[in-house]
Design a protein around this motif. Structure first.
Motif, PDB file in Angstrom:
ATOM      1  N   LYS A   1       0.837  -1.202   0.000  1.00 24.43           N
ATOM      2  CA  LYS A   1       0.000   0.000   0.000  1.00 24.43           C
ATOM      3  C   LYS A   1       0.867   1.245   0.000  1.00 24.43           C
ATOM      4  CE  LYS A   1      -4.229  -1.575   2.218  1.00 24.43           C
ATOM      5  NZ  LYS A   1      -4.831  -1.713   3.556  1.00 24.43           N
ATOM      6  N   ILE A   2       1.933   1.222   0.815  1.00 20.56           N
ATOM      7  CA  ILE A   2       2.835   2.380   0.877  1.00 20.56           C
ATOM      8  C   ILE A   2       3.471   2.591  -0.491  1.00 20.56           C
ATOM      9  CG2 ILE A   2       4.904   3.328   1.952  1.00 20.56           C
ATOM     10  CD1 ILE A   2       4.276   1.718   4.416  1.00 20.56           C
ATOM     11  N   ARG A   3       3.955   1.498  -1.044  1.00 18.40           N
ATOM     12  CA  ARG A   3       4.630   1.570  -2.339  1.00 18.40           C
ATOM     13  C   ARG A   3       3.677   2.158  -3.395  1.00 18.40           C
ATOM     14  NH1 ARG A   3       8.365   2.264  -5.257  1.00 18.40           N
ATOM     15  NH2 ARG A   3       8.898   0.998  -7.044  1.00 18.40           N
ATOM     16  N   LYS A   4       2.426   1.714  -3.320  1.00 15.86           N
ATOM     17  CA  LYS A   4       1.414   2.175  -4.257  1.00 15.86           C
ATOM     18  C   LYS A   4       1.201   3.679  -4.094  1.00 15.86           C
ATOM     19  CE  LYS A   4      -2.815   0.092  -6.044  1.00 15.86           C
ATOM     20  NZ  LYS A   4      -3.842  -0.907  -5.753  1.00 15.86           N
ATOM     21  N   ALA A   5       1.098   4.093  -2.846  1.00 18.27           N
ATOM     22  CA  ALA A   5       0.879   5.514  -2.569  1.00 18.27           C
ATOM     23  C   ALA A   5       2.062   6.331  -3.070  1.00 18.27           C
ATOM     24  CB  ALA A   5       0.687   5.720  -1.068  1.00 18.27           C
ATOM     25  N   VAL A   6       3.272   5.810  -2.857  1.00 19.97           N
ATOM     26  CA  VAL A   6       4.468   6.528  -3.314  1.00 19.97           C
ATOM     27  C   VAL A   6       4.419   6.681  -4.826  1.00 19.97           C
ATOM     28  CG1 VAL A   6       6.962   6.366  -3.580  1.00 19.97           C
ATOM     29  CG2 VAL A   6       5.917   5.842  -1.373  1.00 19.97           C
ATOM     30  N   LEU A   7       4.039   5.586  -5.514  1.00 19.91           N
ATOM     31  CA  LEU A   7       3.983   5.641  -6.980  1.00 19.91           C
ATOM     32  C   LEU A   7       2.920   6.615  -7.450  1.00 19.91           C
ATOM     33  CD1 LEU A   7       4.389   1.905  -7.968  1.00 19.91           C
ATOM     34  CD2 LEU A   7       5.984   3.756  -8.442  1.00 19.91           C
TER      35      LEU A   7
ATOM     36  N   GLY B   1       3.974  10.384  -5.375  1.00 18.01           N
ATOM     37  CA  GLY B   1       5.377  10.825  -5.325  1.00 18.01           C
ATOM     38  C   GLY B   1       5.927  10.710  -3.907  1.00 18.01           C
ATOM     39  N   ASP B   2       7.242  10.711  -3.817  1.00 20.81           N
ATOM     40  CA  ASP B   2       7.899  10.592  -2.511  1.00 20.81           C
ATOM     41  C   ASP B   2       7.501  11.753  -1.612  1.00 20.81           C
ATOM     42  OD1 ASP B   2       9.258   8.266  -2.374  1.00 20.81           O
ATOM     43  OD2 ASP B   2      10.987   9.005  -3.523  1.00 20.81           O
ATOM     44  N   ASN B   3       7.382  11.449  -0.328  1.00 14.00           N
ATOM     45  CA  ASN B   3       7.211  12.498   0.686  1.00 14.00           C
ATOM     46  C   ASN B   3       5.949  13.334   0.530  1.00 14.00           C
ATOM     47  OD1 ASN B   3       9.670  11.776   1.843  1.00 14.00           O
ATOM     48  ND2 ASN B   3      10.758  13.036   0.351  1.00 14.00           N
ATOM     49  N   ALA B   4       5.032  12.902  -0.312  1.00 13.87           N
ATOM     50  CA  ALA B   4       3.779  13.643  -0.433  1.00 13.87           C
ATOM     51  C   ALA B   4       2.982  13.443   0.851  1.00 13.87           C
ATOM     52  CB  ALA B   4       2.989  13.156  -1.640  1.00 13.87           C
ATOM     53  N   PRO B   5       2.151  14.428   1.220  1.00 15.21           N
ATOM     54  CA  PRO B   5       1.377  14.282   2.472  1.00 15.21           C
ATOM     55  C   PRO B   5       0.467  13.052   2.443  1.00 15.21           C
ATOM     56  CG  PRO B   5       0.682  16.211   1.164  1.00 15.21           C
ATOM     57  CD  PRO B   5       1.954  15.724   0.579  1.00 15.21           C
ATOM     58  N   GLU B   6      -0.072  12.715   1.248  1.00 16.88           N
ATOM     59  CA  GLU B   6      -0.949  11.539   1.173  1.00 16.88           C
ATOM     60  C   GLU B   6      -0.202  10.279   1.581  1.00 16.88           C
ATOM     61  OE1 GLU B   6      -0.713  13.822  -1.147  1.00 16.88           O
ATOM     62  OE2 GLU B   6      -2.685  14.344  -1.989  1.00 16.88           O
ATOM     63  N   VAL B   7       1.062  10.235   1.180  1.00 18.58           N
ATOM     64  CA  VAL B   7       1.867   9.058   1.523  1.00 18.58           C
ATOM     65  C   VAL B   7       2.012   8.937   3.029  1.00 18.58           C
ATOM     66  CG1 VAL B   7       4.115   7.972   1.265  1.00 18.58           C
ATOM     67  CG2 VAL B   7       3.090   9.179  -0.672  1.00 18.58           C
TER      68      VAL B   7
END
Lengths: 581, 271
Positions: free
Chosen positions: A221-227, A230-236
């Protein structure tokens, strides 16, 4: 005069000569065709003999494998002792070097037998002690052979079989040995130990496996959110926090399960059994790691039947162990069945629709002839080529595309981008589709013209005629094609090795996690199992019985699937083909 | 006399002037080729409404071809070409925008061999309605009963409508096919030697049935059997080598034909 008349004339001799010689009213042997009949009958008999011989060989070896055999203890002239199950025996020619080392009496006996001696293969087990499972024993070395009581055949979870005695049982520090160590007590303790073993197995493979799976899903899920963001986005960050919450709960569950497993393991370690082989070497091991044990030389007929059935049960419903040479083949049965079923589901509509177009709609011209020839030639392409195509096209191109589109978070680990159940089924569907097309085309062509005309004259359109009249009527023929395709597909191994079959699949393609059916997973297959056990395992002699049993099972599975299809076909036939047509 | 060259033929001899009044089907100068070989030459005839018209002639004379041209069953044959025209109540059968399926619904057809479908008797009879999209069970049941009564089969099968139709006898199967042909109330009934595969008793039943059906339907029947043509038809057309030779009232064709060729055929001297 047509050619037929010519033949007759030859057979009864030319008419002009009838007046000169007495006319023969007996037709010659070749005219009556008897020699041909013998030839045809002989060919059939030969074929039947081959098939029956093959089936008898497989069946006999398959059904006798699990029958418990006695243990022979052989005292050699040299004084050594060898214990084991006699597996097979054969005469062999004694080489000159070996001959030289023999005693005079042995030499004389061999010379008397024309240079041949006899040897027997003993399954000695105890691989952990002596590094071999089997030993040839030549008859001239034997002083005597006995079947003493107290010899056990012990099937273990690891290291294969143990042949020898049970010396003692240590439980909670206390040692039970000698008279106190009765068979009943052993069985009782063994059952308890196996329950513990199953419990540990359930926790480690089942519950902990589930937790690990869910843990992995959370990580993805984290990996998906990063993709996605983007890195370090608040959603992540939000997702990470959520996953962390879930993960800590999962870790809690994991720890609890692990502790429970550890507890049972600790308890289990307190029950150890001491085995000793024929030469007195001792081996101590947890009782729970023994799968089955029996005093081989003291069994009643009923005991033997019980052991026989329990071995069959294990074979049919358990996972394999010992590099597949022992244990069961349930994953392979399941894989074979699921793959064949999936293949039929794909090949049936695809083949039937293609044949429908070719036969009913396409204008019968050169192009259609070329297509038809090509389809027929497809059936002659070596199956391994399909495997290569399946791997390259289905797995790498299509599967790779699916991964890039739908499972980017799992990359670089492939999901669909590697061999799996779906790709194997599709590859085999491609392999068998010519059979279905040819059979369907013939079935369609065999539908009487009067039926089509009747339907068209009623004001039915072409499609209504095909759907209501032609297809139902052609269905038995189509089923025949499907049966042939199924038999071919279920027995195929070579392409599968490239597109998804593995030696040992960690998970079945169906489990309790959404979407429940995991078509991307690799799977086990009975055909590959035979190849693997027979030719790829540590000890092919140990795998040999398994090869026969698995072959028997594969043949039985295909026979059952075919029989089912034949029953369906005959039902259809009765429905659509009665009357005088 | 039996071996006529094609040039021997003059134009068709008609017993009555061909008027379009009362004609259901008008055939005008119809020619048909199977690939390069011509099967029908300049056929022209009007088929009168409510009567039974028989097409007779020796094998290969084109009578079946003519019949199958009426509901365009010949369309199934590749390399077929035609000239001339046919009209069903004014509608050109070979017109450019004709709905062939709709056309066939207006003409029931019965074939040489009974060809029931491998379905139940009920499903067989209502098949034309089914393909029309009729779903109402009551309407279907009512239509089935009417058609089976119309084909004189009702009494024999009313208790086993759900049995497979292939279990019926040959004569019953043919009457079932007639029921199927009349269930959607067509204007014309085309029969292609409907009795040739049947025994005499079944044949006489079918003939009685044809007699009853005339009036409701215009019937065109191809037959090899001269007595049958004489018994069931009001008009008879004699065909030979793809040509319509003589066409007129059945009684006149059989008793006082205008051409000796017709005379020879109907009296059994050739053919």
């Amino acid at each position: 005069m047509n050619p037929g008349d010519m033949m007759e004339a030859v057979a009864v001799k030319p008419a002009t000569r009838v007046t000169e010689t007495r006319r023969s009213y007996e037709s010659s042997l070749s005219a009556r065709g008897e020699p041909f009949l013998w030839g045809f009958g002989g060919a059939l008999a030969f074929g039947v003999l081959l098939v029956v011989g093959f089936l008898v060989l497989v069946t006999w070896n398959g059904i006798t494998t699990f029958w418990p055999k006695p243990i022979h203890v052989v005292t050699l002239i040299s004084g050594d002792l060898v214990a084991g199950e006699p597996t097979r025996s054969e005469p062999f020619k004694v080489g000159p070097e070996r001959m030289a080392s023999l005693s005079e009496a042995a030499k004389a006996k061999i010379a008397n037998d024309g240079g041949f001696a006899h040897r027997v293969l003993l399954r000695t087990g105890n691989f952990d002690l002596y590094n071999d499972d089997f030993r040839w024993v030549e008859d001239y070395k034997i002083e005597k052979t006995e079947k003493p009581v107290g010899m056990f055949f012990i099937e273990r979870q690891e290291w294969g079989a143990f042949v020898g005695g049970i010396k003692a049982l240590s439980k909670d520090g206390a040692t039970i040995a000698g008279e106190e160590l009765s068979l009943d007590l052993l069985h009782k303790e063994h059952q308890a130990a196996r329950r513990r073993f199953d419990a540990i197995h359930d926790i480690e493979k089942g519950a902990i496996g589930d937790v690990n799976y869910e843990m992995n899903q959370e990580r993805l899920k984290i990996r998906k959110a990063v993709l996605k963001y983007g890195d370090n986005a608040p959603e992540v960050r939000v997702v990470e926090a959520e996953v962390e919450r879930e993960a800590s709960a999962l870790r809690g569950r994991f720890d609890a399960l692990a502790a429970k497993a550890q507890e049972i393991k600790g308890e289990d370690a307190k029950v150890q059994v001491v085995l000793n082989d024929i030469n007195g070497t001792e081996k101590t091991m947890p009782l729970s790691l023994i799968v089955r044990f029996y005093p081989a030389n003291e069994l009643s007929g009923l005991d033997k039947i019980g052991i026989y059935l329990s071995r069959w049960g294990e074979f049919l419903v358990d996972d394999p162990r010992e590099a597949n040479t022992e244990g069961g083949v349930l994953p392979a049965i399941f894989g074979t069945f699921a793959m064949t079923l999936l293949m039929v589901l794909v090949v049936a509509p695809f083949g039937v629709v293609t044949a429908l177009y070719l036969r009913e709609y396409a204008k019968q011209g050169k192009l259609v002839s070329v297509v038809r020839i090509s389809v027929n030639n497809l059936a002659g392409v070596p199956s391994i080529v399909y495997g290569v195509f399946g791997l390259g096209f289905f797995a790498y191109i299509v599967g790779g595309g699916i991964d890039a589109l739908f499972y980017p978070e799992r990359l670089p680990n492939p999901t669909f981008g590697t061999g799996g159940l779906l790709w194997a089924a599709l590859t085999l569907a491609l392999l068998t589709v010519p059979v279905v097309i040819v059979a369907t085309e013939e079935a369609l062509a065999a539908v009487p013209k009067s039926m089509r005309e009747g339907s068209l004259a009623c004001g039915a359109s072409k499609w209504q005629t095909i759907r209501n009249i032609v297809l139902p009527r052609a269905m038995p023929g189509i089923m025949t094609g499907l049966i042939l395709a199924m038999a071919r597909g279920a027995g195929e191994v070579a392409p599968l090795m490239l597109v998804g079959v593995v030696k040992l699949a960690p998970e079945l393609p169906i489990d309790g996690f959404w979407p429940f059916v995991h078509l991307e997973r690799s799977f086990m297959h009975l055909g590959f199992h035979i190849f693997d056990v027979g030719f790829q395992s540590r000890n092919s002699e140990a795998g040999k019985p398994m090869v026969f049993v698995t072959t028997l099972l594969l043949i039985a599975l295909i026979a059952v699937m075919n029989a089912t299809a034949v029953v369906i076909r005959n039902r259809l036939k009765r429905k659509f083909m009665v009357g005088h047509f | 006399m039996n071996h006529l060259s094609k040039d021997d033929f003059e134009s068709t001899v008609y017993h009555v002037t061909q008027s379009q009044d009362g004609a259901v089907i008008e055939i005008e100068d119809f020619n048909l080729w199977y690939g390069p070989s011509q099967a029908l030459y300049n056929v022209g005839m009007n088929i009168e409404k409510g009567l039974v018209t028989a097409l007779i002639g020796p094998s290969g004379c084109g009578k079946s071809t003519l019949l199958r041209s009426l509901n365009r069953m010949n369309d199934l044959i590749e390399n077929l070409s035609i000239t001339g025209g046919m009209r069903l109540e004014g509608l050109p059968i070979y017109g450019p925008k004709v709905d062939v399926i709709g056309l066939r619904k207006r003409m029931g057809m019965v074939f040489q061999k009974p060809n029931p479908f491998p379905k139940s008797i009920f499903e067989n009879v209502i098949y034309p309605l089914r393909v029309d999209g009729v779903r109402d069970r009551e309407v279907l049941a009512e239509a089935c009963e009417r058609a089976l009564k119309g084909s004189a089969l009702w009494e024999e099968v009313k208790d086993r409508l759900d049995d497979n139709a292939l279990g019926l006898s040959g004569g019953q199967q043919q009457r079932l096919c007639i029921a199927r042909a009349i269930v959607s109330d067509p204007e014309v009934l085309l029969m292609d030697e409907p009795c040739s595969a049947l025994d005499p008793i079944a044949t006489s039943k079918i003939e009685e049935l044809i007699d009853e059906l005339k009036g409701h339907y215009t019937i065109v029947i191809v037959t090899h059997n001269m007595q049958q043509a004489a018994r069931v038809s009001q008009n008879t057309a004699f065909m030979y080598l793809g040509r319509l030779i003589e066409y007129g009232d059945t009684e006149e064709i059989f008793t006082s034909p205008k051409l000796s060729r017709t005379q020879d055929y109907v009296t059994g001297r050739f053919g």
